[in-house]
Design a protein around this motif. Structure first.
Motif, short mmCIF file in Angstrom:
data_model
loop_
_atom_site.label_atom_id
_atom_site.label_comp_id
_atom_site.label_asym_id
_atom_site.label_seq_id
_atom_site.Cartn_x
_atom_site.Cartn_y
_atom_site.Cartn_z
N SER A 210 -1.28 18.56 8.26
CA SER A 210 -1.98 19.75 8.73
C SER A 210 -3.44 19.49 9.05
O SER A 210 -4.04 20.20 9.87
N ARG B 92 -3.56 27.23 9.97
CA ARG B 92 -2.93 26.74 11.19
C ARG B 92 -1.45 27.10 11.29
O ARG B 92 -0.82 26.83 12.31
N THR C 100 -11.88 23.50 14.89
CA THR C 100 -11.77 23.25 13.44
C THR C 100 -12.72 24.10 12.62
O THR C 100 -12.70 24.03 11.39
#
Length: 248
Positions: A106, A140, A204
């Motif tokens: 991940s 995510r 991110t």
């Protein structure tokens, strides 16, 4: 034998290979340390445009090495390092991914998995929880799917992993994973280093905020769970290949 193979460089792409098939590339303290050091070298090398993270054997990563697990803080630091690396990290998966291995997966920016890949969050079956790996995984992954697989520990395939956004790309049985990654790696080679770093910062940002906000609490929670009587029973049962006492 080192659990990380020597890096391989090809036109700006550095491949790092988890190479401890005897323990299914489990996350030992040594593996975490070696991978972190290799990523640090990649970050400082202007010749490296992106990193591919892959594996030998039929398992990408089986999760924590129960005979010598890494310090939770060190593993969290490794996952954050991947997320914050100013260069994209691409996971290439052709085998099984379990527990902590899903945290490693991940943390990567792009991921492709072949038909031989399978996934499971098995912590609840060991008296544990997917605590620190939640840091990159939950921001995510589809939340309803995460609830199901966190709680049940069920195994699922690459198609389902792509559907729930755990991975980027599921490669079909008639496809070759390296061919499927050609346009991805070509795109990274065509991008400027500055453009890649700035673009990665955008995608991110939320994940890094999650690390900065929750990491300390989840490290403490993970340590408490590992020290519990139920976890000792769960890990002992796993090593002895039997059901733990609570199975109905």
């Amino acid at each position: 034998m080192t659990p990380l193979a020597a890096p391989v460089h090809d036109r700006g792409i550095t491949t790092l290979t988890l190479d401890s098939p005897a323990n299914r590339n489990a996350l030992s303290a040594r593996l975490v340390g070696e991978l972190s050091a290799a990523l640090e070298v990649c970050a400082a090398d202007d010749a490296v445009r992106a990193v591919v993270l892959t594996h030998t054997g039929n398992t990408f990563c089986a999760g924590a090495d129960l005979t010598g697990p890494p310090d939770p803080a060190a593993f969290v630091a490794l996952m954050r390092q991947i997320v914050a690396l100013p260069k994209p990290v691409v996971a290439r998966v052709t085998g099984h991914v379990r527990a902590g291995g899903l945290g490693l997966l991940s943390a990567c920016d792009i991921s492709a998995a072949g038909p031989g890949a399978s996934f499971a969050l098995t912590e609840s079956r060991l008296g544990l929880a997917p605590a620190v790996i939640s840091l990159p995984l939950l921001p995510r992954t589809d939340p309803r799917a995460a609830a199901r697989y966190y709680l049940t520990g069920e195994r699922f395939d690459a198609t389902e992993a792509a559907r729930i956004s755990l991975i980027t790309l599921a490669v079909g049985p008639a496809e070759d994973i390296d061919q499927a990654l050609v346009p991805v790696l070509d795109g990274l080679r065509r991008a400027s280093p500055q453009g890649l770093a700035a673009s990665k910062e955008l995608v991110t940002a939320t994940v890094l905020e999650t690390f900065d906000r929750y990491a300390e609490d989840l490290i403490a929670r993970s340590a408490a769970l590992f020290a519990s009587a139920e976890a000792r029973e769960g890990m002992t049962a796993f090593l002895e290949r039997r059901d733990p006492a609570w199975v109905l």
